[in-house]
Each structure stands twice: as structure tokens, then as C-alpha cells.
Design a protein around this motif. Structure first.
Motif, PDB file in Angstrom:
ATOM      1  N   ASP A  31     -14.400  24.424 -12.882  1.00 57.82           N
ATOM      2  CA  ASP A  31     -13.534  25.255 -12.036  1.00 57.82           C
ATOM      3  C   ASP A  31     -12.103  25.284 -12.553  1.00 57.82           C
ATOM      4  O   ASP A  31     -11.479  26.346 -12.620  1.00 57.82           O
ATOM      5  CB  ASP A  31     -13.536  24.752 -10.591  1.00 57.82           C
ATOM      6  N   ASN A  32     -11.578  24.118 -12.910  1.00 56.84           N
ATOM      7  CA  ASN A  32     -10.175  24.047 -13.325  1.00 56.84           C
ATOM      8  C   ASN A  32      -9.946  24.544 -14.748  1.00 56.84           C
ATOM      9  O   ASN A  32      -9.012  25.306 -14.991  1.00 56.84           O
ATOM     10  CB  ASN A  32      -9.644  22.616 -13.162  1.00 56.84           C
ATOM     11  N   LEU A  33     -10.779  24.113 -15.684  1.00 59.08           N
ATOM     12  CA  LEU A  33     -10.584  24.544 -17.068  1.00 59.08           C
ATOM     13  C   LEU A  33     -11.119  25.953 -17.306  1.00 59.08           C
ATOM     14  O   LEU A  33     -10.668  26.644 -18.213  1.00 59.08           O
ATOM     15  CB  LEU A  33     -11.233  23.563 -18.034  1.00 59.08           C
ATOM     16  N   GLY A  34     -12.070  26.386 -16.465  1.00 54.93           N
ATOM     17  CA  GLY A  34     -12.615  27.741 -16.595  1.00 54.93           C
ATOM     18  C   GLY A  34     -11.556  28.810 -16.447  1.00 54.93           C
ATOM     19  O   GLY A  34     -11.630  29.870 -17.078  1.00 54.93           O
ATOM     20  N   GLU A  35     -10.561  28.529 -15.648  1.00 58.99           N
ATOM     21  CA  GLU A  35      -9.452  29.471 -15.466  1.00 58.99           C
ATOM     22  C   GLU A  35      -8.483  29.455 -16.648  1.00 58.99           C
ATOM     23  O   GLU A  35      -7.556  30.258 -16.692  1.00 58.99           O
ATOM     24  CB  GLU A  35      -8.685  29.111 -14.190  1.00 58.99           C
ATOM     25  N   HIS A  36      -8.707  28.526 -17.582  1.00 57.21           N
ATOM     26  CA  HIS A  36      -7.783  28.350 -18.708  1.00 57.21           C
ATOM     27  C   HIS A  36      -8.497  28.405 -20.052  1.00 57.21           C
ATOM     28  O   HIS A  36      -8.074  27.765 -21.015  1.00 57.21           O
ATOM     29  CB  HIS A  36      -7.037  27.016 -18.566  1.00 57.21           C
ATOM     30  N   GLY A  37      -9.584  29.160 -20.138  1.00 52.66           N
ATOM     31  CA  GLY A  37     -10.199  29.427 -21.432  1.00 52.66           C
ATOM     32  C   GLY A  37     -11.376  28.552 -21.829  1.00 52.66           C
ATOM     33  O   GLY A  37     -11.823  28.616 -22.978  1.00 52.66           O
ATOM     34  N   LEU A  38     -11.910  27.753 -20.921  1.00 56.32           N
ATOM     35  CA  LEU A  38     -13.081  26.940 -21.240  1.00 56.32           C
ATOM     36  C   LEU A  38     -14.260  27.853 -21.563  1.00 56.32           C
ATOM     37  O   LEU A  38     -14.589  28.750 -20.805  1.00 56.32           O
ATOM     38  CB  LEU A  38     -13.448  26.042 -20.057  1.00 56.32           C
ATOM     39  N   ARG A  39     -14.892  27.619 -22.714  1.00 58.34           N
ATOM     40  CA  ARG A  39     -16.024  28.461 -23.144  1.00 58.34           C
ATOM     41  C   ARG A  39     -17.376  27.831 -22.824  1.00 58.34           C
ATOM     42  O   ARG A  39     -18.343  28.547 -22.581  1.00 58.34           O
ATOM     43  CB  ARG A  39     -15.929  28.716 -24.649  1.00 58.34           C
ATOM     44  N   TYR A  40     -17.470  26.508 -22.888  1.00 58.40           N
ATOM     45  CA  TYR A  40     -18.733  25.844 -22.577  1.00 58.40           C
ATOM     46  C   TYR A  40     -18.502  24.388 -22.215  1.00 58.40           C
ATOM     47  O   TYR A  40     -17.465  23.811 -22.526  1.00 58.40           O
ATOM     48  CB  TYR A  40     -19.748  25.930 -23.729  1.00 58.40           C
ATOM     49  N   VAL A  41     -19.507  23.820 -21.541  1.00 58.52           N
ATOM     50  CA  VAL A  41     -19.571  22.386 -21.246  1.00 58.52           C
ATOM     51  C   VAL A  41     -20.970  21.941 -21.642  1.00 58.52           C
ATOM     52  O   VAL A  41     -21.959  22.535 -21.202  1.00 58.52           O
ATOM     53  CB  VAL A  41     -19.349  22.087 -19.744  1.00 58.52           C
ATOM     54  N   ARG A  42     -21.047  20.905 -22.495  1.00 57.67           N
ATOM     55  CA  ARG A  42     -22.337  20.344 -22.905  1.00 57.67           C
ATOM     56  C   ARG A  42     -22.271  18.836 -22.698  1.00 57.67           C
ATOM     57  O   ARG A  42     -21.327  18.193 -23.136  1.00 57.67           O
ATOM     58  CB  ARG A  42     -22.628  20.668 -24.359  1.00 57.67           C
ATOM     59  N   ILE A  43     -23.276  18.300 -22.054  1.00 59.82           N
ATOM     60  CA  ILE A  43     -23.278  16.878 -21.721  1.00 59.82           C
ATOM     61  C   ILE A  43     -24.409  16.188 -22.468  1.00 59.82           C
ATOM     62  O   ILE A  43     -25.548  16.663 -22.464  1.00 59.82           O
ATOM     63  CB  ILE A  43     -23.428  16.683 -20.202  1.00 59.82           C
ATOM     64  N   HIS A  44     -24.068  15.062 -23.101  1.00 60.93           N
ATOM     65  CA  HIS A  44     -25.040  14.264 -23.857  1.00 60.93           C
ATOM     66  C   HIS A  44     -24.974  12.844 -23.315  1.00 60.93           C
ATOM     67  O   HIS A  44     -23.913  12.235 -23.304  1.00 60.93           O
ATOM     68  CB  HIS A  44     -24.684  14.244 -25.351  1.00 60.93           C
ATOM     69  N   ARG A  45     -26.120  12.328 -22.891  1.00 56.68           N
ATOM     70  CA  ARG A  45     -26.159  10.960 -22.366  1.00 56.68           C
ATOM     71  C   ARG A  45     -26.912  10.088 -23.367  1.00 56.68           C
ATOM     72  O   ARG A  45     -27.958  10.481 -23.881  1.00 56.68           O
ATOM     73  CB  ARG A  45     -26.860  10.937 -21.012  1.00 56.68           C
ATOM     74  N   GLY A  46     -26.363   8.892 -23.625  1.00 55.21           N
ATOM     75  CA  GLY A  46     -27.012   7.950 -24.528  1.00 55.21           C
ATOM     76  C   GLY A  46     -28.423   7.628 -24.065  1.00 55.21           C
ATOM     77  O   GLY A  46     -28.696   7.592 -22.866  1.00 55.21           O
ATOM     78  N   THR A  47     -29.308   7.372 -25.023  1.00 59.92           N
ATOM     79  CA  THR A  47     -30.712   7.141 -24.691  1.00 59.92           C
ATOM     80  C   THR A  47     -31.040   5.678 -24.427  1.00 59.92           C
ATOM     81  O   THR A  47     -32.108   5.376 -23.924  1.00 59.92           O
ATOM     82  CB  THR A  47     -31.630   7.666 -25.807  1.00 59.92           C
ATOM     83  N   ASP A  48     -30.128   4.770 -24.790  1.00 58.91           N
ATOM     84  CA  ASP A  48     -30.385   3.353 -24.519  1.00 58.91           C
ATOM     85  C   ASP A  48     -29.068   2.585 -24.449  1.00 58.91           C
ATOM     86  O   ASP A  48     -28.007   3.112 -24.767  1.00 58.91           O
ATOM     87  CB  ASP A  48     -31.330   2.735 -25.547  1.00 58.91           C
ATOM     88  N   ALA A  49     -29.164   1.324 -24.063  1.00 60.95           N
ATOM     89  CA  ALA A  49     -27.973   0.496 -23.863  1.00 60.95           C
ATOM     90  C   ALA A  49     -27.220   0.229 -25.165  1.00 60.95           C
ATOM     91  O   ALA A  49     -26.058  -0.157 -25.134  1.00 60.95           O
ATOM     92  CB  ALA A  49     -28.356  -0.816 -23.201  1.00 60.95           C
ATOM     93  N   ALA A  50     -27.866   0.433 -26.315  1.00 62.36           N
ATOM     94  CA  ALA A  50     -27.212   0.204 -27.598  1.00 62.36           C
ATOM     95  C   ALA A  50     -26.378   1.401 -28.061  1.00 62.36           C
ATOM     96  O   ALA A  50     -25.650   1.308 -29.050  1.00 62.36           O
ATOM     97  CB  ALA A  50     -28.255  -0.140 -28.662  1.00 62.36           C
ATOM     98  N   SER A  51     -26.466   2.513 -27.358  1.00 68.98           N
ATOM     99  CA  SER A  51     -25.665   3.687 -27.730  1.00 68.98           C
ATOM    100  C   SER A  51     -24.189   3.349 -27.614  1.00 68.98           C
ATOM    101  O   SER A  51     -23.781   2.690 -26.658  1.00 68.98           O
ATOM    102  CB  SER A  51     -25.980   4.867 -26.798  1.00 68.98           C
ATOM    103  N   PRO A  52     -23.363   3.788 -28.568  1.00 72.68           N
ATOM    104  CA  PRO A  52     -21.935   3.465 -28.489  1.00 72.68           C
ATOM    105  C   PRO A  52     -21.237   4.089 -27.283  1.00 72.68           C
ATOM    106  O   PRO A  52     -20.234   3.566 -26.803  1.00 72.68           O
ATOM    107  CB  PRO A  52     -21.349   3.998 -29.791  1.00 72.68           C
ATOM    108  N   TYR A  53     -21.777   5.193 -26.787  1.00 72.01           N
ATOM    109  CA  TYR A  53     -21.203   5.855 -25.620  1.00 72.01           C
ATOM    110  C   TYR A  53     -22.286   6.046 -24.565  1.00 72.01           C
ATOM    111  O   TYR A  53     -23.409   6.429 -24.873  1.00 72.01           O
ATOM    112  CB  TYR A  53     -20.599   7.212 -25.981  1.00 72.01           C
ATOM    113  N   HIS A  54     -21.929   5.789 -23.322  1.00 73.60           N
ATOM    114  CA  HIS A  54     -22.856   6.039 -22.217  1.00 73.60           C
ATOM    115  C   HIS A  54     -23.115   7.533 -22.090  1.00 73.60           C
ATOM    116  O   HIS A  54     -24.248   7.978 -21.919  1.00 73.60           O
ATOM    117  CB  HIS A  54     -22.277   5.492 -20.905  1.00 73.60           C
ATOM    118  N   LEU A  55     -22.036   8.301 -22.197  1.00 72.54           N
ATOM    119  CA  LEU A  55     -22.127   9.739 -21.998  1.00 72.54           C
ATOM    120  C   LEU A  55     -20.995  10.405 -22.766  1.00 72.54           C
ATOM    121  O   LEU A  55     -19.899   9.851 -22.876  1.00 72.54           O
ATOM    122  CB  LEU A  55     -21.997  10.047 -20.502  1.00 72.54           C
ATOM    123  N   MET A  56     -21.294  11.577 -23.331  1.00 71.51           N
ATOM    124  CA  MET A  56     -20.279  12.387 -24.011  1.00 71.51           C
ATOM    125  C   MET A  56     -20.366  13.805 -23.458  1.00 71.51           C
ATOM    126  O   MET A  56     -21.461  14.343 -23.292  1.00 71.51           O
ATOM    127  CB  MET A  56     -20.514  12.429 -25.513  1.00 71.51           C
TER     128      MET A  56
END
Length: 104
Positions: A31-56
Motif C-alpha cells: 500500500d505504501n510503496l505502491g504509491e511510490h513506484g513499487l513494481r513487484y514484491v517477491r517473498i522467499h522463505r528459507g527451507t531449513d534452519a541452516a539457511s542464512p536468512y529466515h525470509l527475504m
């Protein structure tokens, strides 16, 4: 095209409310960034506890300037919501989207 990666490090004391993030924070971002040129949002969640990031989350903008302008306008609103779903500070990286010549 610019891709802004917002990553949440996977660490021992991590708390992360995925439901809140997906149902409340992502719509707030859209909602907030959409008014300022946001083109897409893509969410990637780590597949296991060893992933360096929980979510990107990847946010698309036409340029670094477009992202900077958008974040200057509404970034504080988004950052103020972070403690509602996690106890870690997100890592941001702004990258140029590069398309291999064979893919065009």
C-alpha cells in the motif's frame, strides 16, 4: 530495474511471526510503496534452519532513485512495523537486475 532485498537473518534468538508478516506487513509495504513506484514484491522463505536468512523479500523499482524517494517518503512507517513481527534488524541490499544475453 532495481531489486531491493530485505533479508531477515536466521539466528539462534530469532523470533519471526510469519502470519503477521504475510497478512499485515506485506500489505502495508504494498500500500505504501505502491504509491511510490513499487513494481513487484517477491517473498522467499528459507527451507531449513541452516539457511542464512529466515525470509527475504525482493522489492522491484525502476531505479535506485525511485527506491530512495519511496523510502524517504514512507520508510519510517514500514520500519516502525518491524518490531511487530521480528526481533532482528533486516539487512537491505539494493541491486541492479541483470538479464543474461541468452535470456532476452
Amino acid at each position: 530495474m532495481i531489486d531491493v532485498m530485505v533479508a531477515y537473518p536466521n539466528q539462534n534468538d530469532l523470533t519471526f511471526d510469519d502470519q503477521y508478516y504475510l497478512e499485515k506487513h506485506v500489505p502495508l509495504v504494498e500500500d505504501n510503496l505502491g504509491e511510490h513506484g513499487l513494481r513487484y514484491v517477491r517473498i522467499h522463505r528459507g527451507t531449513d534452519a541452516a539457511s542464512p536468512y529466515h525470509l527475504m523479500t525482493h522489492l522491484g523499482f525502476d531505479s535506485a532513485e525511485a527506491f530512495e524517494s519511496a523510502f524517504d517518503a514512507v520508510g519510517q512507517i514500514l520500519m516502525n512495523d518491524v518490531p511487530h513481527f521480528t526481533n532482528v534488524e533486516p539487512v537491505l541490499q539494493v541491486s541492479e537486475v541483470v538479464t543474461p544475453s541468452r535470456a532476452s
